[in-house]
Scaffold this motif. Sequence first.
Motif, PDB file in Angstrom:
ATOM      1  N   PHE A 223      31.101 -19.324  58.750  1.00 37.26           N
ATOM      2  CA  PHE A 223      31.122 -19.039  59.943  1.00 37.26           C
ATOM      3  C   PHE A 223      32.075 -17.660  59.965  1.00 37.26           C
ATOM      4  O   PHE A 223      31.622 -16.922  61.136  1.00 37.26           O
ATOM      5  N   ILE A 224      31.918 -17.142  59.109  1.00 39.29           N
ATOM      6  CA  ILE A 224      32.543 -15.225  59.325  1.00 39.29           C
ATOM      7  C   ILE A 224      31.276 -15.026  59.306  1.00 39.29           C
ATOM      8  O   ILE A 224      31.165 -13.658  59.831  1.00 39.29           O
ATOM      9  N   GLY A 225      30.402 -15.143  58.526  1.00 40.75           N
ATOM     10  CA  GLY A 225      29.105 -14.398  58.406  1.00 40.75           C
ATOM     11  C   GLY A 225      28.015 -14.412  59.910  1.00 40.75           C
ATOM     12  O   GLY A 225      26.951 -14.051  60.349  1.00 40.75           O
ATOM     13  N   TYR A 226      28.317 -15.857  60.371  1.00 36.29           N
ATOM     14  CA  TYR A 226      27.270 -16.388  61.317  1.00 36.29           C
ATOM     15  C   TYR A 226      28.414 -16.504  62.294  1.00 36.29           C
ATOM     16  O   TYR A 226      27.131 -15.799  63.376  1.00 36.29           O
ATOM     17  N   VAL A 227      28.731 -17.981  62.868  1.00 33.51           N
ATOM     18  CA  VAL A 227      29.326 -18.330  63.799  1.00 33.51           C
ATOM     19  C   VAL A 227      30.215 -17.305  64.846  1.00 33.51           C
ATOM     20  O   VAL A 227      30.029 -16.648  65.353  1.00 33.51           O
ATOM     21  N   VAL A 228      31.013 -16.653  63.991  1.00 34.39           N
ATOM     22  CA  VAL A 228      31.574 -14.859  64.585  1.00 34.39           C
ATOM     23  C   VAL A 228      31.038 -13.962  65.191  1.00 34.39           C
ATOM     24  O   VAL A 228      31.182 -13.807  66.550  1.00 34.39           O
ATOM     25  N   PRO A 229      30.115 -13.733  64.187  1.00 37.09           N
ATOM     26  CA  PRO A 229      29.030 -12.619  65.351  1.00 37.09           C
ATOM     27  C   PRO A 229      28.222 -12.930  66.147  1.00 37.09           C
ATOM     28  O   PRO A 229      28.226 -12.629  67.318  1.00 37.09           O
ATOM     29  N   VAL A 230      27.135 -13.935  66.005  1.00 38.32           N
ATOM     30  CA  VAL A 230      26.699 -14.470  67.325  1.00 38.32           C
ATOM     31  C   VAL A 230      27.034 -15.110  68.269  1.00 38.32           C
ATOM     32  O   VAL A 230      26.714 -14.688  69.125  1.00 38.32           O
ATOM     33  N   MET A 231      28.714 -15.368  68.452  1.00 37.37           N
ATOM     34  CA  MET A 231      29.258 -15.523  69.888  1.00 37.37           C
ATOM     35  C   MET A 231      29.300 -13.855  70.163  1.00 37.37           C
ATOM     36  O   MET A 231      29.432 -14.540  71.401  1.00 37.37           O
ATOM     37  N   ALA A 232      29.964 -13.442  69.516  1.00 39.59           N
ATOM     38  CA  ALA A 232      30.562 -12.080  69.818  1.00 39.59           C
ATOM     39  C   ALA A 232      29.402 -11.256  70.394  1.00 39.59           C
ATOM     40  O   ALA A 232      29.109 -10.490  71.729  1.00 39.59           O
ATOM     41  N   VAL A 233      28.114 -10.801  69.696  1.00 38.07           N
ATOM     42  CA  VAL A 233      26.715 -10.787  69.753  1.00 38.07           C
ATOM     43  C   VAL A 233      26.245 -11.208  72.012  1.00 38.07           C
ATOM     44  O   VAL A 233      25.887 -10.355  72.376  1.00 38.07           O
ATOM     45  N   LEU A 234      26.219 -13.025  71.770  1.00 33.99           N
ATOM     46  CA  LEU A 234      26.337 -13.033  72.968  1.00 33.99           C
ATOM     47  C   LEU A 234      27.427 -13.048  74.057  1.00 33.99           C
ATOM     48  O   LEU A 234      26.724 -13.074  75.120  1.00 33.99           O
ATOM     49  N   TYR A 235      28.186 -13.014  73.900  1.00 38.07           N
ATOM     50  CA  TYR A 235      29.027 -12.520  75.137  1.00 38.07           C
ATOM     51  C   TYR A 235      29.215 -10.652  75.099  1.00 38.07           C
ATOM     52  O   TYR A 235      28.891 -10.610  76.481  1.00 38.07           O
ATOM     53  N   ALA A 236      28.773  -9.825  74.341  1.00 35.10           N
ATOM     54  CA  ALA A 236      28.204  -9.088  74.463  1.00 35.10           C
ATOM     55  C   ALA A 236      26.899  -8.536  75.215  1.00 35.10           C
ATOM     56  O   ALA A 236      26.840  -7.575  76.072  1.00 35.10           O
ATOM     57  N   LEU A 237      25.682  -9.603  75.037  1.00 29.46           N
ATOM     58  CA  LEU A 237      24.730  -9.454  75.721  1.00 29.46           C
ATOM     59  C   LEU A 237      24.987 -10.270  77.366  1.00 29.46           C
ATOM     60  O   LEU A 237      24.476  -9.493  78.423  1.00 29.46           O
ATOM     61  N   VAL A 238      25.958 -11.242  77.762  1.00 29.19           N
ATOM     62  CA  VAL A 238      26.598 -10.657  78.963  1.00 29.19           C
ATOM     63  C   VAL A 238      26.995 -10.179  79.860  1.00 29.19           C
ATOM     64  O   VAL A 238      26.418  -9.804  80.211  1.00 29.19           O
ATOM     65  N   LEU A 239      28.054  -9.231  78.865  1.00 32.44           N
ATOM     66  CA  LEU A 239      27.979  -8.256  79.656  1.00 32.44           C
ATOM     67  C   LEU A 239      27.838  -7.068  79.794  1.00 32.44           C
ATOM     68  O   LEU A 239      27.265  -6.486  80.869  1.00 32.44           O
ATOM     69  N   ILE A 240      26.593  -6.836  79.175  1.00 32.59           N
ATOM     70  CA  ILE A 240      25.551  -5.510  79.633  1.00 32.59           C
ATOM     71  C   ILE A 240      24.291  -5.994  80.258  1.00 32.59           C
ATOM     72  O   ILE A 240      24.063  -5.573  81.630  1.00 32.59           O
ATOM     73  N   PHE A 241      24.769  -8.076  80.791  1.00 31.07           N
ATOM     74  CA  PHE A 241      23.197  -7.658  81.737  1.00 31.07           C
ATOM     75  C   PHE A 241      23.771  -7.441  83.105  1.00 31.07           C
ATOM     76  O   PHE A 241      23.435  -7.611  83.936  1.00 31.07           O
ATOM     77  N   ARG A 242      25.018  -8.429  82.921  1.00 31.24           N
ATOM     78  CA  ARG A 242      26.867  -7.879  84.302  1.00 31.24           C
ATOM     79  C   ARG A 242      25.688  -6.751  84.851  1.00 31.24           C
ATOM     80  O   ARG A 242      25.915  -7.044  85.660  1.00 31.24           O
ATOM     81  N   ILE A 243      26.456  -5.499  83.944  1.00 28.71           N
ATOM     82  CA  ILE A 243      26.543  -4.750  84.403  1.00 28.71           C
ATOM     83  C   ILE A 243      24.955  -3.815  84.787  1.00 28.71           C
ATOM     84  O   ILE A 243      24.986  -3.459  85.652  1.00 28.71           O
ATOM     85  N   ARG A 244      23.908  -4.761  84.246  1.00 30.95           N
ATOM     86  CA  ARG A 244      22.536  -4.305  84.533  1.00 30.95           C
ATOM     87  C   ARG A 244      22.079  -4.492  85.820  1.00 30.95           C
ATOM     88  O   ARG A 244      21.758  -4.261  86.074  1.00 30.95           O
ATOM     89  N   LYS A 245      22.930  -5.969  86.405  1.00 31.78           N
ATOM     90  CA  LYS A 245      22.587  -6.227  87.756  1.00 31.78           C
ATOM     91  C   LYS A 245      23.442  -5.532  88.770  1.00 31.78           C
ATOM     92  O   LYS A 245      23.380  -5.228  89.916  1.00 31.78           O
ATOM     93  N   LYS A 246      24.484  -4.553  88.418  1.00 33.77           N
ATOM     94  CA  LYS A 246      25.516  -4.008  89.647  1.00 33.77           C
ATOM     95  C   LYS A 246      25.481  -2.803  89.766  1.00 33.77           C
ATOM     96  O   LYS A 246      24.950  -2.144  88.765  1.00 33.77           O
ATOM     97  N   SER A 247      26.024  -2.181  90.249  1.00 35.14           N
ATOM     98  CA  SER A 247      25.501  -0.752  90.562  1.00 35.14           C
ATOM     99  C   SER A 247      26.770  -0.183  89.985  1.00 35.14           C
ATOM    100  O   SER A 247      27.686  -0.861  91.491  1.00 35.14           O
ATOM    101  N   THR A 248      27.411   0.520  89.520  1.00 37.59           N
ATOM    102  CA  THR A 248      28.711   1.114  89.187  1.00 37.59           C
ATOM    103  C   THR A 248      28.799   2.710  89.823  1.00 37.59           C
ATOM    104  O   THR A 248      27.954   3.669  89.402  1.00 37.59           O
ATOM    105  N   PRO A 249      30.143   3.720  89.623  1.00 42.04           N
ATOM    106  CA  PRO A 249      30.156   4.397  90.144  1.00 42.04           C
ATOM    107  C   PRO A 249      29.457   5.423  88.780  1.00 42.04           C
ATOM    108  O   PRO A 249      29.238   6.863  89.045  1.00 42.04           O
ATOM    109  N   LEU A 250      29.539   5.043  87.875  1.00 45.08           N
ATOM    110  CA  LEU A 250      28.710   5.733  86.518  1.00 45.08           C
ATOM    111  C   LEU A 250      27.050   5.652  86.199  1.00 45.08           C
ATOM    112  O   LEU A 250      27.425   5.398  85.205  1.00 45.08           O
ATOM    113  N   ASP A 251      26.400   5.191  86.994  1.00 51.47           N
ATOM    114  CA  ASP A 251      25.271   4.987  87.478  1.00 51.47           C
ATOM    115  C   ASP A 251      24.608   6.352  86.418  1.00 51.47           C
ATOM    116  O   ASP A 251      23.433   6.366  85.464  1.00 51.47           O
TER     117      ASP A 251
END
Length: 332
Positions: free
Chosen positions: A193-221
């Motif tokens: 649970f601690i060594g695989y499930v939690v970090p994998v879910m966090a990594v996938l969540y971070a990747l989703v956020l990263i791809f969202r930023i790459r699709k959007k144009s922000t003032p800090l580009d």
Amino acid sequence: MWSCMAYNETLDSVDYHVCQDLGFIISVFSLVYLIVCFPVGLCCNTLLVVVNLSNKVTMTMPDVYFVNIAIAGLMLNLVAAVELLGPSFTQWPLWEYNNKIYITLLILFNISSLVIMYSTTLLSLDYYIERALPRTYMSSVYNTKHVCGFIWGGAILTSFSSLLFYVCSHVSTKIIECSKMQNKEAADTIMLFIGYVVPVMAVLYALVLIFRIRKKSTPLDLDSAQLDPSIHCLLLALVCIQILLWTPYYMVLLVHTVLTPGRESSRQNNTTQYFLRCLSVLLALSSSFAIPLVYKRMNRNFSQKLKELLNQLMCRQQACSHEQSLAQQAIT
């Protein structure tokens, strides 16, 4: 320990030969790993640590995480050198170790796996913060070094269940309550649970956020564009390697945790499960050389840092020889 003595050669000849074949396959894979992967991982991890720590001024946030991953990789190399030559992975062991060494290897393996997984997780989250808020310096090198200290501390505390099992193996005759802690399935569930499930879910969540930023144009580009573009590819490669190499180990751990308690299995199933466990451990150990190779290949600044370090070493040697020649001239 890999042994086929439980099979009767006359009655169960097919199962006996299957057991022998599986043991031979694991022995060959272990030998190949020790001949090819072990020296490559040892050299690359050592090089990654030395090159970055010798030039701390140019270290970036990803470099700090990869240095910690490389240190954990060196620990995995130590575990591999001892365990793959033991009776668990080869039919011709060079040595046999007792329960104390086994638990010590288990603790080192668990700590290394946790450091690698959580370093990957926090690298993904920090990369997202760096792209979303580049001017806040929340993911600076200074903060990352302190975060990595918490990673190692958390990994040691999480492996405390294995440490309790190690202690109880010595005092079980004196403390009756200690026998309650000798529950390997519970320790495996915690690690799963601690060594695989939690970090994998966090990594996938971070990747989703990263791809969202790459699709959007922000003032800090403009500030985000200052990031090294290779970091994104390096991060994706790191996540893919971790999931690919560590998922079989934790899936075997899950199957062993679910099926083992209160259920008797045949000797052939036990042999197959043990074979899959050994194979999954070999895959997990392979991350100790795959990650530094990918880092060396995809990081644009690593080759330059290595050249600068070699030049510094050569200049020091030339300076020492020049000083010695001047001293000899002064004496004459």
